[in-house]
Scaffold this motif. Structure first.
Motif, short mmCIF file in Angstrom:
data_model
loop_
_atom_site.label_atom_id
_atom_site.label_comp_id
_atom_site.label_asym_id
_atom_site.label_seq_id
_atom_site.Cartn_x
_atom_site.Cartn_y
_atom_site.Cartn_z
N LEU A 397 0.85 -1.19 0.00
CA LEU A 397 0.00 0.00 0.00
C LEU A 397 0.88 1.23 0.00
O LEU A 397 1.86 1.32 0.74
N ASP A 398 0.54 2.20 -0.85
CA ASP A 398 1.25 3.48 -0.90
C ASP A 398 0.31 4.57 -0.40
O ASP A 398 -0.81 4.69 -0.87
N SER A 400 0.09 8.79 0.43
CA SER A 400 0.71 10.10 0.24
C SER A 400 0.45 10.98 1.44
O SER A 400 -0.70 11.21 1.82
N LEU A 401 1.51 11.47 2.06
CA LEU A 401 1.43 12.37 3.20
C LEU A 401 2.35 13.55 2.93
O LEU A 401 3.56 13.37 2.72
N ALA A 402 1.76 14.76 2.90
CA ALA A 402 2.49 15.97 2.50
C ALA A 402 3.06 15.71 1.10
O ALA A 402 2.34 15.26 0.23
N SER A 403 4.34 15.94 0.90
CA SER A 403 4.93 15.72 -0.43
C SER A 403 5.67 14.40 -0.49
O SER A 403 6.46 14.17 -1.42
N PHE A 404 5.42 13.51 0.48
CA PHE A 404 6.13 12.23 0.53
C PHE A 404 5.15 11.07 0.35
O PHE A 404 3.94 11.21 0.53
N THR A 405 5.72 9.92 0.02
CA THR A 405 4.93 8.70 -0.13
C THR A 405 5.44 7.66 0.86
O THR A 405 6.66 7.39 0.93
N ALA A 406 4.53 7.09 1.62
CA ALA A 406 4.87 6.00 2.54
C ALA A 406 4.55 4.68 1.86
O ALA A 406 3.39 4.40 1.55
N GLU A 407 5.58 3.89 1.59
CA GLU A 407 5.40 2.58 0.97
C GLU A 407 5.34 1.52 2.06
O GLU A 407 6.33 1.27 2.76
N ILE A 408 4.17 0.91 2.22
CA ILE A 408 3.96 -0.10 3.27
C ILE A 408 3.99 -1.47 2.61
O ILE A 408 3.22 -1.74 1.68
N ARG A 409 4.87 -2.32 3.08
CA ARG A 409 5.00 -3.65 2.52
C ARG A 409 5.05 -4.67 3.66
O ARG A 409 5.62 -4.42 4.72
N ILE A 410 4.45 -5.84 3.40
CA ILE A 410 4.56 -6.96 4.33
C ILE A 410 5.54 -7.95 3.71
O ILE A 410 5.32 -8.46 2.61
N THR A 419 8.68 2.41 3.99
CA THR A 419 9.75 3.18 3.35
C THR A 419 9.18 4.53 2.91
O THR A 419 8.12 4.58 2.29
N TRP A 420 9.89 5.61 3.24
CA TRP A 420 9.47 6.95 2.84
C TRP A 420 10.24 7.39 1.60
O TRP A 420 11.46 7.22 1.54
N ARG A 421 9.52 7.95 0.62
CA ARG A 421 10.16 8.45 -0.59
C ARG A 421 9.67 9.87 -0.87
O ARG A 421 8.49 10.18 -0.67
N ASN A 422 10.62 10.69 -1.32
CA ASN A 422 10.23 12.07 -1.67
C ASN A 422 9.65 12.10 -3.08
O ASN A 422 9.48 11.05 -3.72
N ALA A 423 9.36 13.29 -3.57
CA ALA A 423 8.73 13.42 -4.88
C ALA A 423 9.59 12.87 -6.01
O ALA A 423 9.07 12.47 -7.06
N ASP A 424 10.92 12.81 -5.81
CA ASP A 424 11.83 12.29 -6.83
C ASP A 424 12.03 10.79 -6.70
O ASP A 424 12.82 10.19 -7.46
N GLY A 425 11.36 10.17 -5.72
CA GLY A 425 11.48 8.73 -5.53
C GLY A 425 12.65 8.31 -4.67
O GLY A 425 12.91 7.10 -4.53
N LYS A 426 13.37 9.28 -4.09
CA LYS A 426 14.52 8.94 -3.26
C LYS A 426 14.07 8.52 -1.86
O LYS A 426 13.25 9.17 -1.23
N ALA A 427 14.62 7.40 -1.38
CA ALA A 427 14.23 6.88 -0.06
C ALA A 427 14.79 7.75 1.05
O ALA A 427 15.90 8.26 0.96
#
Length: 833
Positions: A397-398, A400-410, A419-427
């Motif tokens: 599940l991804d 979006s919070l503020a300008s970041f994306t929280a990638e939730i994986r089991i 894992t948190w990624r910024n708008a450029d996809g950097k962790a």
């Protein structure tokens, strides 16, 4: 006493009762009083008794006066039980149930008598009198004398801090009658002896008055939660109060307070130590009422809050019992009343988490009620109710919070990763500051969701392993939806072997591998029809060659199963068990650590209560309703005082026979289905293997269990059990692949490790160590986080296997050991023989 009664009767003309009639009434009352002592209390009925009938036939105002006299009489007596008192109480209850014309002066007489005497036998009848007070309050007839007496009664009972349940109920009613719900401090009536109550009062003190007033009204309602379940009228009255406080605020506050719910302590004068106590009863009432208020909220978050509080409240206080079974029971009632799938999922989780026996039964009953209401089995309901939280088994599940994306994986190992990624996809290495500041509310909700996912994940492994006992089946389409493709179950289901029976075709065995179902030889299984019947494979249903093939394949593919399946121990009936017929002595005459056994028995679904130096004997039992069977593992507690803990519980216990029953009758073991027989015996073997004193190097045999039983030596280095044999099979496959393989070999029941200083024999059952050349015992206490964490194991849950590998790595490099206690044993002069 009679002089006082005559004086009251003599004053009756002022109340409109003729003097002659009052005298006749007194005569009848005298006769009743004299004859009541000879009556049959058990069968006494006031409406049918010849002596009491003249009283019940008198004019209503006369009956009211008798009620006052009898009530005052009971309140002023010394409280000792007697046949006379029992008969009087029955007549009094009959009179109080009638709608008699009591006046404020009558209430003054009754309340004054209670305030003066405060005898326990009149408190039940006082409830009816309080009902009359409530009626008079509504009619504006409550006198100042009534109020004064009510205040005196409440004060004598201890007010809001009354320690007696019935007394608190009376105080709550008096508080409502007098409109004095607000405590002198202006806050809610809580006792700060409990940590949660102290935190709540601090919260209230920081509130503005409008908000505090809303909470005050809600807590006043909560204090009246006296029944086993909330009535519809109670919930209706609470609903607008919850709205004023705010449902979200109630849930948030209850979450904060629940985290600090714990036993309170008092200073013991005898031992000068802090002794634990359960929650204060008055605080328990308030907390119970607040839980009831959650019944109408009905969202998944609230269900999780209530379930967490239940688990906390059912924790045992040594020597006392649960922290608060009252609040825990209320939580289960609310989860049952919620009736939605989120509540069912939480009940399923609690079934594995709660150790309190009574609570386990309540959880099961709540699940059965919910299943009956839904028209399905408990097993089906548990599977359907398990939420997905929007997760996908592969893509997670991804958010979006503020300008970041929280990638939730089991992960495949059933761990929740983010894992948190910024708008450029950097962790990002941690939670971004921007998220904490600009999306604090959303981040808080996401954290709560992650917590819920983790809790439910933990429950799935236990639920899946229970399937080994029941031979449960599914249609392929249902199985795929509930297991293979469910994000919370897939991490476990995809590491297990399943049996597929297509219509009109031979059954197939398969496991999920690289996006498809494959056979033991890695060949893809054919496309399954939706009507294919699926079951969880049990090795007892296959021959040895098939089982060995699957074991080897799991090692080759580096698949770690969530529990022993391919490597599961099989127990078949022995000749000795055929001879004994209805019982097995296979695991008799062992000594186990009782506390460890009780915890493991609960984890495996057995019912058992700790035995101590009191009347507490009980037999560990496992109910298997799917087979209509019940297993018993007979045990005996220790007898010596040196074997008793500070709380009076026996430290050790001795094992005896195993029996399997149906309808209270012991079955011939040969008549028990092989699968369930094997599973029951496997559990008992596990209890002995894990909890035996043979795992305790400090153990010394004690006379309490018979002369020189040698229990420690027999287990520590004795014949391998079925579990230990499985462990040997696994090690023979794993050890050749280790970097220490050249230093290792196998000798009967031992893994032999050659170090530079000594040669060591590690017992494959207990993990205990003997050193060559003279079999000197070596004591090593395992440390956590050793090298065994880096070694592949084909299944989870065998701590002894991990310990053996850890010791093997350590002893293979014995010249590098720095621990002085280990070195002193290795270099002991006993080595020279």
């Amino acid at each position: 006493m009679w002089d006082w009664l005559k004086k009251v009767v003599a004053a009756s003309p002022t109340d409109g009762v003729e003097t002659e009639e009052a005298r006749r009434l007194l005569a009848a009352f005298n006769l009743f009083h004299r004859s009541a002592g000879f009556a049959d209390q058990q069968n006494f009925r006031a409406t049918q008794d010849g002596v009491s009938q003249p009283i019940l036939a008198a004019p209503p105002r006369v009956q009211a006066l008798v009620t006052v006299l009898l009530f005052a009489m009971r309140a002023r007596e010394n409280g000792k039980w007697s046949i006379l008192g029992g008969i009087q109480d029955k007549l009094l209850q009959t009179l109080l149930r009638k709608n008699l014309p009591l006046i404020p002066g009558d209430l003054d007489d009754m309340l004054e008598a209670v305030a003066a005497g405060m005898k326990s036998q009149v408190l039940v009848s006082l409830g009816s009198v309080l009902g009359k007070c409530e009626v008079m309050k509504e009619g504006g007839q409550l006198s100042e004398g009534n109020r004064t007496n009510l205040q005196t009664i409440a004060a004598k009972l201890g007010g809001a801090k009354c320690i007696y349940s019935e007394g608190r109920k009376i105080v709550a009613r008096i508080t409502q009658i007098l409109d004095t719900a607000e405590a002198p401090s202006g806050g809610p009536p809580l006792d700060r002896a409990d940590a949660w109550a102290a935190l709540a009062e601090d919260d209230f003190a920081a509130m503005a008055e409008p908000e505090r007033a809303a909470w005050r009204a809600l807590l006043t309602q909560a204090r009246t939660a006296s029944a086993a379940q909330p009535a519809a009228r109670w919930l209706l009255a609470a609903r607008p109060l919850v709205e004023k406080v705010g449902p979200a605020k109630l849930a948030e506050s209850l979450t904060r307070w629940s985290r600090v719910v714990k036993p309170r302590s008092y200073e013991s004068r005898m031992t000068n130590s802090q002794a634990p106590l359960p929650l204060h009863e008055a605080n328990s009432d308030v907390l119970k009422g607040l839980v009831w208020c959650c019944a109408s909220l009905g969202d998944s978050g609230t269900a999780g809050i209530v379930a967490d509080l239940a688990a906390i409240c059912y924790r045992k206080v040594p020597g006392v019992g649960p922290i608060s079974s009252k609040v825990g029971n209320a939580c289960l009632v609310v989860l049952e009343k919620m009736g939605d799938l989120a509540a069912v999922a939480q009940l399923s989780r609690l079934r594995n988490k709660i150790k309190y026996v009574v609570a386990q039964r309540l959880v099961q009953r709540a699940l059965e009620t919910a299943a009956a209401n839904a028209g399905m089995t408990v097993a089906d309901l548990e599977e359907i109710a398990l939420p997905t939280f929007g997760l996908h088994p592969e893509d997670g599940l991804d958010e979006s919070l503020a300008s970041f994306t929280a990638e939730i994986r089991i992960s495949p190992a059933a761990e929740v990763n983010i894992t948190w990624r910024n708008a450029d996809g950097k962790a990002q290495q941690s939670v971004p500051a921007e998220v904490k500041s600009e999306a604090a509310k959303e981040w808080k909700e996401l954290k709560n969701t992650l917590g819920e996912i983790g809790k439910l994940l933990d429950a799935q492994r236990h639920r899946l392993e229970r399937l080994c006992r029941v031979e449960r089946t599914w249609r392929y389409a249902d199985w795929r939806e509930r297991y293979l493709d469910h994000p919370l179950v897939a991490p476990f289901a995809r590491r297990l072997i399943w049996r597929f029976a297509p219509p009109g075709a031979d059954p197939l065995l398969g496991i999920w591998h690289e996006g498809r179902l494959v056979s033991v030889h890695d060949g893809p299984l054919p496309e399954m029809a939706s009507e294919t019947v699926v079951t969880l494979w049990h090795p007892i249903t296959s021959d040895v060659a098939v089982v060995q093939a699957w074991r080897a394949e799991l090692v080759t593919r580096q698949v770690t199963q969530p529990f022993k399946q391919a490597h599961r121990e099989i127990y078949v009936l022995t000749d000795a068990e055929r001879t004994t017929g209805t019982y097995s002595n296979r695991f008799a005459a062992h000594i186990l650590r009782q506390h460890q056994f009780a915890a493991l028995a609960h984890q495996r679904g057995w019912t058992y209560r700790l035995q101590g130096a009191f009347d507490s004997a009980n037999t560990p039992e496992l109910a298997v309703p799917e087979w209509n069977l019940r297993a018993e593992f007979w045990v005996e507690s220790g007898q010596g005082h040196e074997d008793i803990s500070d709380s009076g519980i026996y430290v050790h216990m001795a094992t005896d026979q195993v029996r399997i029953l149906r309808d209270q009758e012991s079955l011939l073991l040969s008549a028990v289905p092989p699968l369930i027989f094997s599973e029951i015996m496997r559990d008992v073997d596990l209890f002995v293997g894990v909890c035996s004193v043979g795992n305790d190097p400090a153990w010394a045999d004690r006379g309490a269990y018979g002369p020189d039983t040698g229990a420690w030596g027999r287990f520590a280095f004795g014949v391998l059990t079925a579990t230990a044999e499985t462990r040997r099979d696994v090690l023979t496959q794993l050890v050749p692949k280790l970097k220490i393989a050249a230093q290792c070999s196998f000798e009967e029941r031992f893994l032999v490790v050659r170090g530079e200083l000594r040669t060591y024999k590690i017992h494959l059952g207990s993990g205990n160590i003997l050193m060559a050349p003279n079999d000197q015992y070596l004591c090593i206490v395992p440390a956590r986080g050793g090298k065994e964490d880096k070694v592949f194991l084909p299944f989870e849950g065998d701590a002894t296997l991990s310990i053996i590998l850890s010791k093997a790595f350590l002893l293979a490099a014995d010249a590098k050991i720095t621990d002085s206690s280990i070195l002193s044993q290795i270099r002991s002069q006993r080595a020279t023989g």
